[in-house]
Scaffold this motif. Structure first.
Motif: not given
Length: 119
Positions: A99-103
């Motif tokens: 959730a903090q860095q979806t990519p």
């Protein structure tokens, strides 16, 4: 002879794993900064956004996470403390990381979560 070989092999495995564990945070950052590609198999090579996009992908990713985490613990057992976490906590922690860095890839999120759970 056979016993000595086994001991030597075990010592080599421990030394290699210790080097990997201590260098891992540096390698992880360097790999992400340099856009180095790791040959990942399965949904682990897909983004967190992809993993979270459908119920089927969530299920496939969860199974992949269990296998990858088990593999990390298997290697860690040779020389350092394994990450001791229950199944639901593992997936919830990976979801939080995603959730903090979806990519980022699912594999990267699991690796980051795994390293964080051992501290």
């Amino acid at each position: 002879m056979p016993g000595e070989r086994r001991t030597d092999l075990r010592m080599i495995k421990r030394a290699l794993f210790a080097a990997l564990v201590f260098a891992a945070p540096v390698c992880l950052v360097s790999a992400q900064d340099a856009k180095v590609s790791v040959d990942m198999i399965g949904i682990g090579r897909m983004s967190c956004a992809h993993w979270r996009s459908t119920k089927e992908h969530l299920l496939e990713g969860t199974v992949w996470i269990y296998g990858f985490w088990t593999g990390l613990n298997y290697v860690a057992a040779a020389s350092v403390t394994q990450a001791k976490t229950d199944i639901t906590t593992i997936v919830a922690a990976v979801e939080k990381t995603c959730a903090q860095q979806t990519p980022q890839t699912l594999a990267s999120a699991v690796w980051t979560t795994y390293l964080g759970s051992r501290m």
